[in-house]
Design a protein around this motif. Structure first.
Motif, PDB file in Angstrom:
ATOM      1  N   ALA A 167       0.801  -1.317   0.152  1.00 44.49           N
ATOM      2  CA  ALA A 167       0.007   0.046  -0.037  1.00 44.49           C
ATOM      3  C   ALA A 167       0.601   1.269   0.047  1.00 44.49           C
ATOM      4  O   ALA A 167       0.222   2.289  -0.412  1.00 44.49           O
ATOM      5  CB  ALA A 167      -1.010   0.067   1.279  1.00 44.49           C
ATOM      6  N   ALA A 168       2.191   1.005   0.554  1.00 41.36           N
ATOM      7  CA  ALA A 168       3.001   2.424   0.491  1.00 41.36           C
ATOM      8  C   ALA A 168       4.230   1.978   0.077  1.00 41.36           C
ATOM      9  O   ALA A 168       4.864   1.005   0.707  1.00 41.36           O
ATOM     10  CB  ALA A 168       2.917   2.696   2.138  1.00 41.36           C
ATOM     11  N   GLY A 169       4.767   2.838  -0.676  1.00 39.54           N
ATOM     12  CA  GLY A 169       6.271   2.727  -1.180  1.00 39.54           C
ATOM     13  C   GLY A 169       6.357   1.492  -2.134  1.00 39.54           C
ATOM     14  O   GLY A 169       5.341   1.044  -2.735  1.00 39.54           O
ATOM     15  N   GLY A 170       7.692   0.785  -2.594  1.00 33.37           N
ATOM     16  CA  GLY A 170       7.611  -0.160  -3.623  1.00 33.37           C
ATOM     17  C   GLY A 170       7.761   0.227  -5.003  1.00 33.37           C
ATOM     18  O   GLY A 170       7.534  -0.523  -5.904  1.00 33.37           O
ATOM     19  N   GLU A 171       7.546   1.663  -5.252  1.00 34.80           N
ATOM     20  CA  GLU A 171       7.657   2.102  -6.654  1.00 34.80           C
ATOM     21  C   GLU A 171       8.895   1.585  -7.081  1.00 34.80           C
ATOM     22  O   GLU A 171       9.954   1.391  -6.864  1.00 34.80           O
ATOM     23  CB  GLU A 171       7.587   3.667  -6.844  1.00 34.80           C
ATOM     24  N   SER A 172       8.563   1.230  -8.630  1.00 33.96           N
ATOM     25  CA  SER A 172       9.649   0.905  -9.453  1.00 33.96           C
ATOM     26  C   SER A 172      10.464   1.954 -10.280  1.00 33.96           C
ATOM     27  O   SER A 172       9.761   3.093 -10.561  1.00 33.96           O
ATOM     28  CB  SER A 172       9.128   0.077 -10.822  1.00 33.96           C
ATOM     29  N   GLU A 173      11.866   1.995 -10.593  1.00 30.66           N
ATOM     30  CA  GLU A 173      12.359   3.096 -11.243  1.00 30.66           C
ATOM     31  C   GLU A 173      13.205   2.589 -12.198  1.00 30.66           C
ATOM     32  O   GLU A 173      13.961   1.432 -11.985  1.00 30.66           O
ATOM     33  CB  GLU A 173      13.319   3.835 -10.242  1.00 30.66           C
ATOM     34  N   VAL A 174      13.276   3.022 -13.333  1.00 30.83           N
ATOM     35  CA  VAL A 174      14.240   2.564 -14.244  1.00 30.83           C
ATOM     36  C   VAL A 174      15.145   3.985 -15.023  1.00 30.83           C
ATOM     37  O   VAL A 174      14.482   4.935 -15.083  1.00 30.83           O
ATOM     38  CB  VAL A 174      13.501   1.996 -15.627  1.00 30.83           C
TER      39      VAL A 174
END
Ligand code: OGA
Ligand code: NM2
Ligand code: ZN
Ligand code: ZN
Length: 391
Positions: free
Chosen positions: A223-230
């Protein structure tokens, strides 16, 4: 229209073919002899050469030339062997500069497209690429060109990547298993299996031949955080080269030690040296090999070169992390992100630890050889079907 031969002539170590359209191609005799398609020289069922270099005379010449209706030429050689060549087969192997460039473009297609934070993340429905050849072909072309494609709408359960593996051919087995579960684990054997932030990395630079492609299938998202970055590693490498040629020189020449010791699919102790920016003999980037977590503390370079190395590394890392270059998105259950692990660096933001697993990705690797092979078989099949449709 199949190409037709107007005339054929032997001069010295070459055979000259004049085409109906007026253009000319020249073929070295030794290559023609080496490429003979007769059953003694060539195993048709395997598409494989049987002729050995010892049987090949370097100064072989054409004794007799015969043109058969513009569609085939027949050559009797100075070693008394006779070979036949189809016009179309010859045309496809013309040695001119332009013909070679056109074939290279065909084969290695498509041109790379660099991107930054402005990335328009390509998206395709997962099931469509699973059952439709045109969609699968488009997926693979885009993956090669852009370096990343998001497949959407897969079932939110384990096993979907096994299916995707069958679709392309097969997956790449590593010490972390045929597929692997990215989630918070007790006594994690890899930094990915925690709730911590993962800074930009490519997977598995500790392997001599790191996996070319990575699939990450989101089954559960926190529910919070865990976003992906590329970030596009080739684009950023070019920026570094412009901005600080010396840093680029250091990262593209220093062999960095990597290490990974532990147990998963089986026990392992892997060591490898890799240049962080790997370039070919012409100075073209071929692969980024960068995972700060598995970079070894053993560092096999002279002590006085260590500090300049860190200066170069920090500069590269800053560029990777700049707002201008990175692209952030959130995977949701059913998403499968597919990306070029030789080019695109990826990371994720940290997320809160919890007694029950709140975030689960299933991951898998494949080799570019397998994906490119599928791309080419799909292209042949699709071209074949449009050819028939046109007739
Ligand atoms: C990895 C990884 C990304 C994520 O497992 O190597 O980069 O979003 N995971 O958890
Ligand atoms: N995992 C995600 O280089 C690496 O350690 C890559 C591999 C654990 C399979 C991470
Ligand atoms: Zn032969
Ligand atoms: Zn990773």
């Amino acid at each position: 229209m199949a190409p037709r031969v107007r005339s054929v002539e032997a001069r010295g170590h070459f055979v000259f073919v004049r085409w109906e359209d007026g253009s000319e191609s020249r073929y070295p005799c030794v290559w023609l002899r080496d490429s003979c398609r007769c059953p003694r020289c060539f195993l048709r069922s395997a598409g494989a050469r049987r002729l050995r270099p010892q049987q090949l005379e370097l100064d072989i010449e054409a004794r007799r030339l015969l043109l058969r209706g513009g569609a085939q030429i027949c050559i009797t050689w100075s070693d008394e062997h006779t070979s036949e060549y189809e016009a179309e087969w010859l045309k496809e192997r013309c040695f001119s500069e332009e013909a070679r460039a056109a074939r290279r473009a065909e084969l290695f297609l498509p041109e790379r497209q660099y991107w930054g934070s402005d990335l328009q993340l390509p998206k395709m429905p997962f099931e469509e690429i699973m059952c439709n050849d045109e969609s699968a072909y488009k997926w693979l072309c885009t993956l090669k060109k852009v370096g990343i494609v998001l497949l959407t709408g897969a079932a939110a359960r384990q096993g979907e990547l096994i299916r995707l593996g069958h679709r392309v051919g097969f997956l790449r087995l590593t010490f972390y298993g045929p597929t692997w579960q990215v989630q918070d684990k007790a006594d994690a054997n890899n930094i990915a299996y925690t709730t911590g932030r993962l800074c930009f990395h490519t997977d598995y630079p500790v392997l001599q031949h790191p996996p070319g492609v990575q699939f990450l299938h989101c089954i559960k998202q926190t529910a919070a955080g865990g976003e992906s970055e590329v970030v596009d590693g080739f684009h950023v490498s070019h920026k570094l080269k412009e901005q600080n040629p010396e840093a680029y020189q250091i990262l593209s020449s220093t062999a960095v030690d990597y290490v990974d010791v532990g147990e998963d699919y089986c026990d392992f102790a892997v060591h490898c040296k890799q240049r962080i920016i790997d370039v070919d003999s012409r100075g073209q980037e071929i692969r980024i090999n960068y995972n700060n977590a598995t970079r070894d503390t053993v560092f096999d370079i002279p002590a006085e070169e260590v500090r300049p190395f860190y200066a170069a590394l920090k500069e590269f890392d800053d560029l990777l992390n700049s707002e201008e270059h990175k692209f952030t998105f959130l995977l949701k259950p059913g998403d499968v992100v597919t990306f070029d692990n030789w080019r695109v660096l990826h990371g994720r933001r940290g997320f809160p630890a919890s007694p029950e697993a709140t975030r689960l990705l299933e991951g898998a690797y494949a080799d570019w050889d397998v994906l490119m092979s599928r791309l080419h078989t799909l292209r042949r099949r699709l071209q074949g079907s449009t050819d028939t449709a046109a007739h």
